[in-house]
Design a protein around this motif. Structure first.
Motif, PDB file in Angstrom:
ATOM      1  N   LYS A 177      35.035   9.871  73.297  1.00 31.83           N
ATOM      2  CA  LYS A 177      34.174  10.967  73.756  1.00 31.83           C
ATOM      3  C   LYS A 177      33.662  11.842  72.607  1.00 31.83           C
ATOM      4  CE  LYS A 177      35.838  11.489  78.498  1.00 31.83           C
ATOM      5  NZ  LYS A 177      36.280  12.442  79.554  1.00 31.83           N
ATOM      6  N   LEU A 178      34.037  11.534  71.383  1.00 30.33           N
ATOM      7  CA  LEU A 178      33.690  12.400  70.260  1.00 30.33           C
ATOM      8  C   LEU A 178      32.176  12.520  70.062  1.00 30.33           C
ATOM      9  CD1 LEU A 178      34.434  14.158  67.855  1.00 30.33           C
ATOM     10  CD2 LEU A 178      34.633  12.065  66.483  1.00 30.33           C
ATOM     11  N   GLN A 179      31.475  11.390  70.038  1.00 35.59           N
ATOM     12  CA  GLN A 179      30.035  11.436  69.788  1.00 35.59           C
ATOM     13  C   GLN A 179      29.298  12.184  70.898  1.00 35.59           C
ATOM     14  OE1 GLN A 179      28.760  10.618  66.874  1.00 35.59           O
ATOM     15  NE2 GLN A 179      30.865  10.086  66.296  1.00 35.59           N
ATOM     16  N   SER A 180      29.738  11.995  72.144  1.00 31.39           N
ATOM     17  CA  SER A 180      29.110  12.709  73.263  1.00 31.39           C
ATOM     18  C   SER A 180      29.330  14.211  73.131  1.00 31.39           C
ATOM     19  CB  SER A 180      29.685  12.212  74.595  1.00 31.39           C
ATOM     20  OG  SER A 180      29.404  10.844  74.782  1.00 31.39           O
ATOM     21  N   LEU A 181      30.549  14.606  72.725  1.00 30.60           N
ATOM     22  CA  LEU A 181      30.831  16.028  72.538  1.00 30.60           C
ATOM     23  C   LEU A 181      29.966  16.615  71.431  1.00 30.60           C
ATOM     24  CD1 LEU A 181      34.154  17.912  72.540  1.00 30.60           C
ATOM     25  CD2 LEU A 181      32.782  17.988  70.460  1.00 30.60           C
ATOM     26  N   LYS A 182      29.865  15.907  70.324  1.00 29.42           N
ATOM     27  CA  LYS A 182      29.062  16.413  69.202  1.00 29.42           C
ATOM     28  C   LYS A 182      27.595  16.569  69.598  1.00 29.42           C
ATOM     29  CE  LYS A 182      29.953  14.533  65.170  1.00 29.42           C
ATOM     30  NZ  LYS A 182      30.273  13.479  64.170  1.00 29.42           N
ATOM     31  N   LYS A 183      27.094  15.643  70.413  1.00 34.34           N
ATOM     32  CA  LYS A 183      25.699  15.740  70.857  1.00 34.34           C
ATOM     33  C   LYS A 183      25.490  16.965  71.745  1.00 34.34           C
ATOM     34  CE  LYS A 183      21.954  13.079  72.961  1.00 34.34           C
ATOM     35  NZ  LYS A 183      21.437  14.239  73.706  1.00 34.34           N
ATOM     36  N   ILE A 184      26.444  17.203  72.673  1.00 29.93           N
ATOM     37  CA  ILE A 184      26.348  18.362  73.553  1.00 29.93           C
ATOM     38  C   ILE A 184      26.313  19.651  72.738  1.00 29.93           C
ATOM     39  CG2 ILE A 184      27.656  19.752  75.217  1.00 29.93           C
ATOM     40  CD1 ILE A 184      28.570  17.138  76.505  1.00 29.93           C
ATOM     41  N   VAL A 185      27.222  19.761  71.773  1.00 29.18           N
ATOM     42  CA  VAL A 185      27.309  20.975  70.966  1.00 29.18           C
ATOM     43  C   VAL A 185      26.058  21.160  70.117  1.00 29.18           C
ATOM     44  CG1 VAL A 185      28.599  22.150  69.138  1.00 29.18           C
ATOM     45  CG2 VAL A 185      29.832  20.918  70.937  1.00 29.18           C
ATOM     46  N   LYS A 186      25.616  20.095  69.460  1.00 30.99           N
ATOM     47  CA  LYS A 186      24.456  20.211  68.573  1.00 30.99           C
ATOM     48  C   LYS A 186      23.169  20.489  69.344  1.00 30.99           C
ATOM     49  CE  LYS A 186      26.571  19.642  64.690  1.00 30.99           C
ATOM     50  NZ  LYS A 186      26.712  20.811  63.769  1.00 30.99           N
ATOM     51  N   ASP A 187      23.062  19.963  70.559  1.00 32.01           N
ATOM     52  CA  ASP A 187      21.874  20.244  71.372  1.00 32.01           C
ATOM     53  C   ASP A 187      21.807  21.715  71.770  1.00 32.01           C
ATOM     54  OD1 ASP A 187      21.031  17.655  71.222  1.00 32.01           O
ATOM     55  OD2 ASP A 187      21.750  17.062  73.220  1.00 32.01           O
ATOM     56  N   ILE A 188      22.964  22.322  71.975  1.00 31.46           N
ATOM     57  CA  ILE A 188      23.002  23.725  72.366  1.00 31.46           C
ATOM     58  C   ILE A 188      22.908  24.646  71.147  1.00 31.46           C
ATOM     59  CG2 ILE A 188      24.434  25.522  73.442  1.00 31.46           C
ATOM     60  CD1 ILE A 188      25.623  23.315  75.205  1.00 31.46           C
ATOM     61  N   ASP A 189      23.665  24.296  70.095  1.00 26.55           N
ATOM     62  CA  ASP A 189      23.697  25.137  68.891  1.00 26.55           C
ATOM     63  C   ASP A 189      23.845  24.260  67.648  1.00 26.55           C
ATOM     64  OD1 ASP A 189      23.977  27.006  66.928  1.00 26.55           O
ATOM     65  OD2 ASP A 189      25.882  27.822  67.658  1.00 26.55           O
ATOM     66  N   PRO A 190      22.721  23.930  66.999  1.00 30.34           N
ATOM     67  CA  PRO A 190      22.778  23.066  65.807  1.00 30.34           C
ATOM     68  C   PRO A 190      23.599  23.658  64.668  1.00 30.34           C
ATOM     69  CG  PRO A 190      20.531  23.268  66.633  1.00 30.34           C
ATOM     70  CD  PRO A 190      21.351  24.296  67.358  1.00 30.34           C
ATOM     71  N   THR A 191      23.834  24.970  64.682  1.00 29.49           N
ATOM     72  CA  THR A 191      24.585  25.615  63.594  1.00 29.49           C
ATOM     73  C   THR A 191      26.077  25.770  63.922  1.00 29.49           C
ATOM     74  OG1 THR A 191      24.176  27.852  64.434  1.00 29.49           O
ATOM     75  CG2 THR A 191      22.521  26.900  62.950  1.00 29.49           C
ATOM     76  N   ALA A 192      26.515  25.244  65.058  1.00 32.28           N
ATOM     77  CA  ALA A 192      27.918  25.412  65.481  1.00 32.28           C
ATOM     78  C   ALA A 192      28.868  24.766  64.477  1.00 32.28           C
ATOM     79  CB  ALA A 192      28.117  24.802  66.863  1.00 32.28           C
ATOM     80  N   PHE A 193      29.997  25.417  64.303  1.00 29.89           N
ATOM     81  CA  PHE A 193      31.050  24.881  63.447  1.00 29.89           C
ATOM     82  C   PHE A 193      31.969  24.008  64.302  1.00 29.89           C
ATOM     83  CE2 PHE A 193      35.430  25.076  61.940  1.00 29.89           C
ATOM     84  CZ  PHE A 193      35.288  24.695  60.614  1.00 29.89           C
ATOM     85  N   ILE A 194      32.200  22.758  63.855  1.00 29.38           N
ATOM     86  CA  ILE A 194      33.067  21.829  64.587  1.00 29.38           C
ATOM     87  C   ILE A 194      34.121  21.289  63.630  1.00 29.38           C
ATOM     88  CG2 ILE A 194      33.207  19.705  65.949  1.00 29.38           C
ATOM     89  CD1 ILE A 194      30.321  20.046  66.702  1.00 29.38           C
ATOM     90  N   SER A 195      35.367  21.391  64.029  1.00 28.39           N
ATOM     91  CA  SER A 195      36.465  20.823  63.258  1.00 28.39           C
ATOM     92  C   SER A 195      37.164  19.761  64.110  1.00 28.39           C
ATOM     93  CB  SER A 195      37.460  21.917  62.859  1.00 28.39           C
ATOM     94  OG  SER A 195      38.614  21.356  62.256  1.00 28.39           O
ATOM     95  N   VAL A 196      37.407  18.586  63.525  1.00 37.16           N
ATOM     96  CA  VAL A 196      38.013  17.460  64.248  1.00 37.16           C
ATOM     97  C   VAL A 196      39.301  17.053  63.537  1.00 37.16           C
ATOM     98  CG1 VAL A 196      37.694  15.118  65.112  1.00 37.16           C
ATOM     99  CG2 VAL A 196      35.720  16.661  64.955  1.00 37.16           C
ATOM    100  N   ALA A 197      40.383  16.983  64.291  1.00 36.98           N
ATOM    101  CA  ALA A 197      41.664  16.552  63.723  1.00 36.98           C
ATOM    102  C   ALA A 197      42.358  15.612  64.700  1.00 36.98           C
ATOM    103  CB  ALA A 197      42.557  17.751  63.425  1.00 36.98           C
ATOM    104  N   GLU A 198      43.072  14.625  64.175  1.00 39.50           N
ATOM    105  CA  GLU A 198      43.807  13.691  65.021  1.00 39.50           C
ATOM    106  C   GLU A 198      45.181  14.260  65.345  1.00 39.50           C
ATOM    107  OE1 GLU A 198      44.767   8.907  65.252  1.00 39.50           O
ATOM    108  OE2 GLU A 198      44.556   9.862  63.306  1.00 39.50           O
ATOM    109  N   VAL A 199      45.567  14.185  66.605  1.00 40.30           N
ATOM    110  CA  VAL A 199      46.901  14.611  67.032  1.00 40.30           C
ATOM    111  C   VAL A 199      47.587  13.438  67.718  1.00 40.30           C
ATOM    112  CG1 VAL A 199      46.379  17.066  67.249  1.00 40.30           C
ATOM    113  CG2 VAL A 199      45.912  15.557  69.163  1.00 40.30           C
TER     114      VAL A 199
END
Length: 289
Positions: free
Chosen positions: A245-267
């Motif tokens: 689901k990572l790519q779908s999430l990134k698309k949703i965020v970037k479509d709403i706010d291209p300047t949003a800060f996103i941090s991704v970590a594996e747990v």
């Protein structure tokens, strides 16, 4: 059915360990610690079968665990204490394994990885491989000695003893084997549980929250925060998602706010509602504006 699956996986784990230890570690005379190292030393000194020595050592440790750590702990080591030397005894009688002998480096790689996978399968069933961990836990309970200190001291003594009839090259291969064993075991223990933890910082957090909940169907947590420079009040969104689901999430965020800060970590370990507990379905009418 669940109990049968547990027994099958513990059996498979011990089978893999026995095959790898006999074929790739013992035959190459790698220097390692643990009960296997002890059996190699006694085999060298007295010529006793390695499987027999492991039976004896495991039996002693099992009795000690039963006396000092209780019945529950002892039972968790029982299957492996019996199965591992049993399978080793079978493999010791097989000559076809000599045809699988590879060069030393490949042997230490295969030996470490297969033994690690076997140990991982056993531990994932809430069983114990026993060994000197039992003695370490007893000393911790009785004298507050840290478990890792006891294990390190025992392994160091075994390695020094084995150096008297082996060489430095086998020590290096043994260390590589031990490292790969730990790595493979950890991968097995965390496989299937690994997901991605996402932090999102955006002034459009409310719109992102709604889209993640409704469109992507993932849980979201809001953390109240301040920006570091201007001390502006802001909400940070946190969500745990599968990799797919990572790519779908990134698309949703970037479509709403291209300047949003996103941090991704594996747990590797996630628990609670929606993960280890049944999740509740969210519908649009339940979302709070």
């Amino acid at each position: 059915m669940k109990h049968l699956q547990t027994v099958v996986l513990i059996t498979l784990g011990n089978l893999l360990c026995a095959f790898a230890i006999n074929t790739f570690i013992i035959h190459n005379k790698f220097i390692i610690g643990g009960v296997t190292g002890t059996s190699i030393i006694f085999n060298h000194l007295f010529g006793l079968p390695i499987s027999t020595i492991i039976y004896i050592v495991n039996a002693i440790l099992f009795v000690l665990g039963l006396l000092f750590l209780g019945k529950r702990f002892a039972l968790s080591t029982l299957l492996s204490s019996i199965m591992l030397p049993f399978f080793l005894g079978i493999f010791e009688q097989m000559s076809w394994q000599n045809e699988l002998m590879l060069d030393s480096f490949l042997s230490c790689v295969l030996g470490g990885i297969l033994t690690g996978i076997g140990n991982g399968l056993i531990i994932r069933q809430n069983a114990s491989t026993g060994g000197y961990d039992t003695l370490a836990l007893i000393l911790k309970k009785a004298y507050k000695v840290p478990v890792h200190i006891t294990v390190y001291v025992i392994d160091t003594c075994l390695i020094l003893a084995m150096l008297t009839f082996s060489n430095l090259t086998n020590l290096v291969y043994g260390l590589i084997t031990t490292f790969l064993l730990s790595y493979a075991m950890n991968k097995v223990l965390t496989s299937g549980n690994s997901q991605l933890q996402i932090f999102i910082i955006s002034s459009h957090y409310e719109e992102i929250r709604r889209n993640l909940l409704y469109d992507l169907d993932v849980g979201v947590t809001l953390l109240h925060s301040q920006t570091g420079f201007h001390k502006k009040e802001l909400e940070v969104l946190i969500t745990i998602i599968p990799n797919i689901k990572l790519q779908s999430l990134k698309k949703i965020v970037k479509d709403i706010d291209p300047t949003a800060f996103i941090s991704v970590a594996e747990v590797s370990e996630i628990g609670g509602r929606g993960y280890t507990l049944e999740r509740k379905t969210v519908v649009a009418s339940e979302l709070i504006d």
